[in-house]
Design a protein around this motif. Sequence first.
Motif, PDB file in Angstrom:
ATOM      1  N   GLU A   7       0.830  -1.208   0.000  1.00  0.00           N
ATOM      2  CA  GLU A   7       0.000   0.000   0.000  1.00  0.00           C
ATOM      3  C   GLU A   7       0.866   1.260   0.000  1.00  0.00           C
ATOM      4  OE1 GLU A   7      -3.034   0.116   2.948  1.00  0.00           O
ATOM      5  OE2 GLU A   7      -3.528  -2.008   2.736  1.00  0.00           O
ATOM      6  N   ALA A   8       1.964   1.219   0.738  1.00  0.00           N
ATOM      7  CA  ALA A   8       2.861   2.380   0.775  1.00  0.00           C
ATOM      8  C   ALA A   8       3.536   2.581  -0.577  1.00  0.00           C
ATOM      9  CB  ALA A   8       3.897   2.189   1.876  1.00  0.00           C
ATOM     10  N   TYR A   9       3.943   1.489  -1.214  1.00  0.00           N
ATOM     11  CA  TYR A   9       4.587   1.596  -2.525  1.00  0.00           C
ATOM     12  C   TYR A   9       3.619   2.133  -3.579  1.00  0.00           C
ATOM     13  CZ  TYR A   9       7.308   0.355  -6.632  1.00  0.00           C
ATOM     14  OH  TYR A   9       8.002   0.405  -7.818  1.00  0.00           O
ATOM     15  N   ALA A  10       2.337   1.801  -3.425  1.00  0.00           N
ATOM     16  CA  ALA A  10       1.331   2.324  -4.358  1.00  0.00           C
ATOM     17  C   ALA A  10       1.238   3.844  -4.257  1.00  0.00           C
ATOM     18  CB  ALA A  10      -0.023   1.677  -4.073  1.00  0.00           C
ATOM     19  N   LEU A  11       1.498   4.400  -3.086  1.00  0.00           N
ATOM     20  CA  LEU A  11       1.480   5.856  -2.915  1.00  0.00           C
ATOM     21  C   LEU A  11       2.626   6.510  -3.681  1.00  0.00           C
ATOM     22  CD1 LEU A  11       0.621   6.122   0.900  1.00  0.00           C
ATOM     23  CD2 LEU A  11      -0.904   6.529  -1.048  1.00  0.00           C
ATOM     24  N   ILE A  12       3.792   5.830  -3.743  1.00  0.00           N
ATOM     25  CA  ILE A  12       4.906   6.349  -4.547  1.00  0.00           C
ATOM     26  C   ILE A  12       4.536   6.324  -6.025  1.00  0.00           C
ATOM     27  CG2 ILE A  12       7.207   5.761  -5.394  1.00  0.00           C
ATOM     28  CD1 ILE A  12       8.148   5.303  -2.671  1.00  0.00           C
ATOM     29  N   GLU A  13       3.900   5.242  -6.469  1.00  0.00           N
ATOM     30  CA  GLU A  13       3.515   5.139  -7.876  1.00  0.00           C
ATOM     31  C   GLU A  13       2.495   6.201  -8.254  1.00  0.00           C
ATOM     32  OE1 GLU A  13       2.235   1.055  -8.128  1.00  0.00           O
ATOM     33  OE2 GLU A  13       4.125   0.500  -9.107  1.00  0.00           O
ATOM     34  N   LYS A  14       1.653   6.597  -7.308  1.00  0.00           N
ATOM     35  CA  LYS A  14       0.654   7.647  -7.556  1.00  0.00           C
ATOM     36  C   LYS A  14       1.220   9.045  -7.307  1.00  0.00           C
ATOM     37  CE  LYS A  14      -3.216   4.642  -6.231  1.00  0.00           C
ATOM     38  NZ  LYS A  14      -4.308   4.428  -5.243  1.00  0.00           N
ATOM     39  N   ASP A  15       2.522   9.112  -6.985  1.00  0.00           N
ATOM     40  CA  ASP A  15       3.210  10.379  -6.735  1.00  0.00           C
ATOM     41  C   ASP A  15       2.642  11.116  -5.517  1.00  0.00           C
ATOM     42  OD1 ASP A  15       5.360  11.950  -7.387  1.00  0.00           O
ATOM     43  OD2 ASP A  15       4.202  13.309  -8.644  1.00  0.00           O
ATOM     44  N   LYS A  16       2.131  10.352  -4.552  1.00  0.00           N
ATOM     45  CA  LYS A  16       1.625  10.945  -3.320  1.00  0.00           C
ATOM     46  C   LYS A  16       2.612  10.803  -2.164  1.00  0.00           C
ATOM     47  CE  LYS A  16      -3.277  10.259  -4.392  1.00  0.00           C
ATOM     48  NZ  LYS A  16      -4.556   9.629  -3.958  1.00  0.00           N
ATOM     49  N   ALA A  17       3.679  10.050  -2.379  1.00  0.00           N
ATOM     50  CA  ALA A  17       4.712   9.874  -1.360  1.00  0.00           C
ATOM     51  C   ALA A  17       6.072   9.928  -2.026  1.00  0.00           C
ATOM     52  CB  ALA A  17       4.528   8.551  -0.615  1.00  0.00           C
ATOM     53  N   ASP A  18       7.035  10.533  -1.324  1.00  0.00           N
ATOM     54  CA  ASP A  18       8.411  10.600  -1.823  1.00  0.00           C
ATOM     55  C   ASP A  18       9.291   9.516  -1.211  1.00  0.00           C
ATOM     56  OD1 ASP A  18       7.991  13.044  -3.350  1.00  0.00           O
ATOM     57  OD2 ASP A  18       7.845  14.045  -1.414  1.00  0.00           O
ATOM     58  N   ILE A  19       8.958   9.103   0.011  1.00  0.00           N
ATOM     59  CA  ILE A  19       9.771   8.110   0.727  1.00  0.00           C
ATOM     60  C   ILE A  19       8.838   7.127   1.433  1.00  0.00           C
ATOM     61  CG2 ILE A  19      11.427   7.749   2.606  1.00  0.00           C
ATOM     62  CD1 ILE A  19      12.600  10.463   2.020  1.00  0.00           C
ATOM     63  N   VAL A  20       9.194   5.863   1.387  1.00  0.00           N
ATOM     64  CA  VAL A  20       8.508   4.831   2.169  1.00  0.00           C
ATOM     65  C   VAL A  20       9.479   4.346   3.233  1.00  0.00           C
ATOM     66  CG1 VAL A  20       7.529   2.519   2.172  1.00  0.00           C
ATOM     67  CG2 VAL A  20       6.947   4.104   0.344  1.00  0.00           C
ATOM     68  N   LEU A  21       9.085   4.490   4.480  1.00  0.00           N
ATOM     69  CA  LEU A  21       9.893   4.046   5.621  1.00  0.00           C
ATOM     70  C   LEU A  21       9.220   2.818   6.231  1.00  0.00           C
ATOM     71  CD1 LEU A  21      12.083   4.348   7.799  1.00  0.00           C
ATOM     72  CD2 LEU A  21      10.615   6.031   8.926  1.00  0.00           C
ATOM     73  N   GLU A  22       9.868   1.665   6.110  1.00  0.00           N
ATOM     74  CA  GLU A  22       9.304   0.409   6.623  1.00  0.00           C
ATOM     75  C   GLU A  22      10.087  -0.046   7.848  1.00  0.00           C
ATOM     76  OE1 GLU A  22       8.125  -4.116   5.147  1.00  0.00           O
ATOM     77  OE2 GLU A  22       9.576  -2.917   4.016  1.00  0.00           O
ATOM     78  N   ILE A  23       9.411  -0.114   8.974  1.00  0.00           N
ATOM     79  CA  ILE A  23      10.007  -0.597  10.223  1.00  0.00           C
ATOM     80  C   ILE A  23       9.565  -2.043  10.400  1.00  0.00           C
ATOM     81  CG2 ILE A  23      10.175  -0.253  12.714  1.00  0.00           C
ATOM     82  CD1 ILE A  23       9.422   2.666  12.257  1.00  0.00           C
ATOM     83  N   PRO A  24      10.500  -2.986  10.358  1.00  0.00           N
ATOM     84  CA  PRO A  24      10.108  -4.414  10.372  1.00  0.00           C
ATOM     85  C   PRO A  24       9.623  -4.863  11.752  1.00  0.00           C
ATOM     86  CG  PRO A  24      12.476  -4.213  10.456  1.00  0.00           C
ATOM     87  CD  PRO A  24      11.952  -2.815  10.283  1.00  0.00           C
ATOM     88  N   GLN A  25       8.960  -5.994  11.737  1.00  0.00           N
ATOM     89  CA  GLN A  25       8.511  -6.599  12.994  1.00  0.00           C
ATOM     90  C   GLN A  25       9.726  -7.082  13.790  1.00  0.00           C
ATOM     91  OE1 GLN A  25       5.682  -9.710  12.368  1.00  0.00           O
ATOM     92  NE2 GLN A  25       5.058  -9.823  14.510  1.00  0.00           N
ATOM     93  N   GLY A  26       9.705  -6.886  15.095  1.00  0.00           N
ATOM     94  CA  GLY A  26      10.837  -7.254  15.941  1.00  0.00           C
ATOM     95  C   GLY A  26      11.901  -6.186  16.004  1.00  0.00           C
ATOM     96  N   PHE A  27      11.557  -4.964  15.632  1.00  0.00           N
ATOM     97  CA  PHE A  27      12.517  -3.857  15.598  1.00  0.00           C
ATOM     98  C   PHE A  27      13.121  -3.610  16.985  1.00  0.00           C
ATOM     99  CE2 PHE A  27      13.208   0.790  16.020  1.00  0.00           C
ATOM    100  CZ  PHE A  27      14.191   0.960  15.066  1.00  0.00           C
ATOM    101  N   GLU A  28      12.262  -3.473  17.996  1.00  0.00           N
ATOM    102  CA  GLU A  28      12.760  -3.199  19.349  1.00  0.00           C
ATOM    103  C   GLU A  28      13.456  -4.414  19.947  1.00  0.00           C
ATOM    104  OE1 GLU A  28      10.952  -1.927  23.728  1.00  0.00           O
ATOM    105  OE2 GLU A  28       9.853  -1.413  21.898  1.00  0.00           O
ATOM    106  N   ARG A  29      12.911  -5.600  19.701  1.00  0.00           N
ATOM    107  CA  ARG A  29      13.497  -6.815  20.270  1.00  0.00           C
ATOM    108  C   ARG A  29      14.908  -7.049  19.740  1.00  0.00           C
ATOM    109  NH1 ARG A  29      10.294 -10.132  18.144  1.00  0.00           N
ATOM    110  NH2 ARG A  29      11.700 -10.857  16.479  1.00  0.00           N
ATOM    111  N   ASN A  30      15.097  -6.873  18.426  1.00  0.00           N
ATOM    112  CA  ASN A  30      16.420  -7.099  17.854  1.00  0.00           C
ATOM    113  C   ASN A  30      17.424  -6.033  18.301  1.00  0.00           C
ATOM    114  OD1 ASN A  30      15.447  -9.317  16.481  1.00  0.00           O
ATOM    115  ND2 ASN A  30      14.973  -8.149  14.617  1.00  0.00           N
ATOM    116  N   LEU A  31      16.941  -4.808  18.523  1.00  0.00           N
ATOM    117  CA  LEU A  31      17.841  -3.766  19.013  1.00  0.00           C
ATOM    118  C   LEU A  31      18.347  -4.104  20.407  1.00  0.00           C
ATOM    119  CD1 LEU A  31      16.342  -0.309  17.929  1.00  0.00           C
ATOM    120  CD2 LEU A  31      18.554  -1.263  17.306  1.00  0.00           C
ATOM    121  N   THR A  32      17.451  -4.538  21.272  1.00  0.00           N
ATOM    122  CA  THR A  32      17.834  -4.783  22.670  1.00  0.00           C
ATOM    123  C   THR A  32      18.615  -6.082  22.836  1.00  0.00           C
ATOM    124  OG1 THR A  32      15.650  -5.768  23.024  1.00  0.00           O
ATOM    125  CG2 THR A  32      15.919  -3.441  23.585  1.00  0.00           C
ATOM    126  N   ARG A  33      18.304  -7.094  22.021  1.00  0.00           N
ATOM    127  CA  ARG A  33      18.953  -8.396  22.191  1.00  0.00           C
ATOM    128  C   ARG A  33      20.216  -8.539  21.337  1.00  0.00           C
ATOM    129  NH1 ARG A  33      13.857 -12.708  22.213  1.00  0.00           N
ATOM    130  NH2 ARG A  33      12.793 -11.875  24.060  1.00  0.00           N
TER     131      ARG A  33
END
Length: 372
Positions: free
Chosen positions: A84-110
């Motif tokens: 859905e975020a990439y579709a916004l780039i294709e429609k020229d409604k977004a310049d950047i897509v920032l994807e934060i993966p699942q387990g972001f905090e867990r992998n940082l701490t561990r």
Amino acid sequence: MRVLKFLLQKEFRQIFRDKNMIRMMFMVPIIQLLILPQAANYTIRNINVAIVDLDRSDYSNKFTNKVLSSGYFKLTAFTPSYQEAYALIEKDKADIVLEIPQGFERNLTRENKQKFSLDINAINGVKAAVGYGYLSNIIQDFNNQIRLEWIQPTSLNPIPNIEVTSSNWYNPNLSYYLFMVPGVLVLLVTLIGGNMTALNIVKEKEIGTIEQINVTPIKKYHFILGKLIPFWCLGVIIFTIGLLIARIVYGIIPLGSVALLYLFLSVYLIAIVGFGLLISTYSETQQQAQSLTFFFIQIFNLMGGLFTPIDSMPVWAKVITKVIPISYFIDVMRMIVIKGSQFHDVLHHILIVFAMGVILNTWAILNYRKTT
């Protein structure tokens, strides 16, 4: 002197009799000086970003808040999936897509590390590069904050810390108006001095009044001086109006000597009016003169250092800028207005532009042919 006096009287009467020329010479520069610096602003803000937060953790919330509170990014949407975020780039409604993966905090701490993806719309290369630079600095700052949180301070073994303090010289607030307005003012003076001079002489060719001058015993240098001096005076008036607008509207007060500005302006106008006179000697109609002037003014705009730094140009382009008078005036304006440079700092520029003025006006005098 008596001949020149009568020629000047005739030129000023002819100029002020043409109401359209007066409006063009005074109203157009004022409007452009009010509008152009507002539009010609390379400070990129409101970069549209679409965020895909698959972790929904405390750290991911802190990171997204840090990105959005920077003042450079505007949230387009929080989307549940990357597609859905990439579709916004294709429609020229977004310049950047920032994807934060699942387990972001867990992998940082561990594991003390975590990857996430940035997809940037690079159709506009400048906006993409600047947006990536902004995000890189934000990520680095966020990473440093996390490290400080994890470090346990001790009184016995204090952790060494290097603090960097930066200061911006000459333009402490990084105001783009302070950088652009002097350059735009130089461009407007160039348009008046070059374009109006060329059109004025060619207009006389078209209506036939120049033939009446050609049959008189007036010397060629009298004729050229009679054309040069009125537009030199008008250029000084336009420059004065521009300085007043810069002070009243943008709050720009020259740090250096205003008298030095007018000294360089006087020399520069001799060169640029001579340029207009030279074009007029090669043109038979106003359309030809306007086309030639437009061609050279475009080169002056692109290669004079108004929008892009001369140092970033290729070597062949730098060589061309050495024979473009507007590049010296833009440099001098910024030196005097922003840095407060003195006479010895701009003497080299004055001598070069003066030499250009001598060459252009001599060329115009030699190329102007009187018919009997």
